[in-house]
Design a protein around this motif. Structure first.
Motif, PDB file in Angstrom:
ATOM      1  N   TRP A   1       0.622  -1.200  -0.114  1.00  0.00           N
ATOM      2  CA  TRP A   1      -0.176   0.328  -0.162  1.00  0.00           C
ATOM      3  C   TRP A   1       0.618   1.109   0.147  1.00  0.00           C
TER       4      TRP A   1
ATOM      5  N   PHE B   1     -11.519   6.120  -6.725  1.00  0.00           N
ATOM      6  CA  PHE B   1     -12.050   5.661  -5.026  1.00  0.00           C
ATOM      7  C   PHE B   1     -11.853   4.467  -4.616  1.00  0.00           C
ATOM      8  N   ILE B   2     -10.903   3.460  -5.267  1.00  0.00           N
ATOM      9  CA  ILE B   2      -9.262   2.462  -4.564  1.00  0.00           C
ATOM     10  C   ILE B   2      -9.545   2.992  -3.539  1.00  0.00           C
TER      11      ILE B   2
ATOM     12  N   ILE C   1      -8.938   4.995  -1.248  1.00  0.00           N
ATOM     13  CA  ILE C   1     -10.260   4.918   0.168  1.00  0.00           C
ATOM     14  C   ILE C   1     -10.402   3.246   0.767  1.00  0.00           C
ATOM     15  N   ALA C   2      -9.822   2.150   0.076  1.00  0.00           N
ATOM     16  CA  ALA C   2     -10.091   0.450   0.306  1.00  0.00           C
ATOM     17  C   ALA C   2      -8.783   0.076   1.412  1.00  0.00           C
TER      18      ALA C   2
ATOM     19  N   GLY D   1      -7.544   7.468   5.550  1.00  0.00           N
ATOM     20  CA  GLY D   1      -9.142   6.375   4.712  1.00  0.00           C
ATOM     21  C   GLY D   1     -10.466   7.225   4.572  1.00  0.00           C
TER      22      GLY D   1
ATOM     23  N   THR E   1     -12.001  10.081   1.565  1.00  0.00           N
ATOM     24  CA  THR E   1     -13.336   9.742   1.532  1.00  0.00           C
ATOM     25  C   THR E   1     -13.898  11.389   1.197  1.00  0.00           C
TER      26      THR E   1
ATOM     27  N   PRO F   1     -15.295   0.018  -1.783  1.00  0.00           N
ATOM     28  CA  PRO F   1     -14.137   1.309  -0.924  1.00  0.00           C
ATOM     29  C   PRO F   1     -15.540   2.219  -0.325  1.00  0.00           C
TER      30      PRO F   1
ATOM     31  N   ALA G   1     -15.974  -0.103   2.239  1.00  0.00           N
ATOM     32  CA  ALA G   1     -14.941  -0.314   3.317  1.00  0.00           C
ATOM     33  C   ALA G   1     -15.153   1.180   4.711  1.00  0.00           C
TER      34      ALA G   1
END
Length: 322
Positions: free
Chosen positions: A180, A206-207, A209-210, A237, A241, A266, A269
Motif C-alpha cells: 500500500w 475511489f480504490i 479509500i479501501a 481513509g 473519502t 471502498p 469499507a
C-alpha cells in the motif's frame, strides 16, 4: 451493422465484472455490522449475501466458459497492464463471501476463506512476478486498480483471525500494508506529474479509500485494540473519502463504464470502518456518519446494479474495447 455473435461477446467478457461481487458483498457486510451494532429488527444483510453469491456463481460460470472457449482472450487479459490487476477480484470475492457468511455458516465461510486466501496469494506472487520482469509497462499504465492484487491481502485477517489463523493473517496483512505504501507513492507521482487518468479509469480513484479503511478493520481484528496506528489508518481513509467527495462533479459527468463499480467496495469499507470506530469509542458522531455512509453506499450499489443491467441489455458491455 450486424449484432456481435454470442461467442464474440463471451470472448470480451471482462474479468472486472467480479468487482460487482466485491461491491455487493461489501454492502452486505456493512449492513450486517449495522444490524448487530444497533440491534436492528430486520436482516437486509442475508438477502444481500444471497444476491452476491448468486452473482458470483453466474460470473464464475461465464468466466470458466471464456477460459475454455477463448483461452487466448484470457491470456491477453493476463498480459494487459490494467486488466491483469482485476484477476484478484475473483479471490477477493471468495474472501469477502467467507467474511459475510461467517456469522451464519462458519464451515462454508472457512472453505471460502481458505480458497480465497490461497488463490489470492497465488495471484499476488504472479502479478508481482509480472511487474518485476516486464519490459513493456510505463508510468501512464499505473492507476489505483494496481492496489487490488497486493493490497487486497489486508482483507484476509478479517475472517482469518476468528477462524483461528492468526499468524497467516499477520503474513497477509504485512504484505498488504507494505505494498500500500509503495503503490500509494507511485500512483500520486503519476497523478501529479503525468497525464490525467483516462475517463474509463477515473472511478478507480475511489480504490484509494479501501487500503487504509480495510487495513483499519483488519488491524483492530488482529490486535483487538484502538491504538495510534489504528487511528492513523482510519482517519487516512476518512480523509481520502472527503477528498474524493469534493471532486464529485468530475465523477458524475463520466459516462458509464464497469469501472464505476470501483465506487462501491471502498465506500462499503469506510462505512464498516466508521461503524467499527463507534463500537471502539462509543462516540455518537460515528453513529451519524456511519448511517450516512451506509445510506450512500446502499444507493450507489442499487444505482450501479441498475446501470449494469441496462448496459448488458443494451449490449454496451462484453464488446471489443474502443
Amino acid at each position: 451493422m450486424s449484432e456481435p455473435h454470442p461467442e464474440s461477446r463471451l470472448a470480451h467478457f471482462p474479468v472486472a465484472f467480479f468487482a460487482m461481487v466485491m461491491g455487493l458483498t461489501g454492502l452486505a457486510i456493512a449492513w450486517r455490522k449495522a444490524e448487530v451494532d444497533f440491534d436492528l429488527p430486520w436482516s437486509v444483510s442475508v438477502g444481500l449475501v444471497a444476491v452476491a453469491a448468486t452473482v458470483f456463481a453466474v460470473l464464475s460460470i461465464l468466466f470458466i466458459a471464456k477460459l475454455i472457449l477463448h483461452p487466448a482472450a484470457v491470456r491477453g487479459e493476463l498480459a494487459h497492464p490494467v486488466q491483469l490487476n482485476f484477476f484478484p477480484t475473483i479471490s477477493i470475492s471468495l474472501i469477502l463471501l467467507g467474511i459475510a457468511m461467517l456469522p451464519h455458516q462458519p464451515l462454508t465461510a472457512e472453505v471460502l476463506w481458505l480458497l480465497g486466501a490461497g488463490l489470492h496469494l497465488i495471484f499476488t506472487l504472479y502479478v508481482l512476478g509480472v511487474w518485476i520482469h516486464q519490459d513493456r509497462f510505463e508510468i501512464h499504465h499505473i492507476n489505483p486498480a494496481w492496489f487490488i492484487p497486493v493490497v487486497g491481502n489486508v482483507l484476509v485477517p478479517i475472517a482469518g483471525v476468528p477462524l483461528g489463523f492468526a499468524e497467516p493473517s499477520w503474513l497477509f496483512f504485512s504484505i498488504g500494508i507494505l505494498f500500500w505504501l509503495v503503490l500509494f507513492t507511485i500512483i500520486f507521482y503519476r497523478v501529479l506529474f503525468h497525464h490525467p487518468l483516462p475517463e474509463r479509469l477515473m472511478p478507480t480513484f475511489f480504490i484509494l479509500i479501501a487500503p487504509p479503511a480495510v487495513g483499519f478493520i483488519a488491524y483492530t481484528q488482529l490486535t483487538d485494540s484502538l491504538d495510534p496506528f489504528a487511528r492513523l489508518l482510519y482517519y487516512s481513509g476518512l480523509f481520502l473519502t472527503l477528498l474524493l467527495a469534493t471532486q464529485i462533479r468530475r465523477f458524475v459527468r463520466l459516462p458509464f463504464f464497469l469501472s464505476w463499480w470501483a465506487y462501491s467496495f471502498p465506500l462499503a469499507a469506510i462505512t464498516i470502518a466508521t461503524l467499527t470506530m463507534y463500537t471502539q469509542t462509543g462516540a455518537v458522531a460515528f453513529v451519524a456518519l456511519g448511517w450516512l455512509l451506509l445510506a450512500l453506499v446502499s444507493l450507489v450499489v442499487a444505482y450501479l446494479s441498475l446501470r449494469t443491467v441496462l448496459a448488458v441489455v443494451r449490449r454496451q458491455v462484453c464488446v471489443p474495447a474502443a
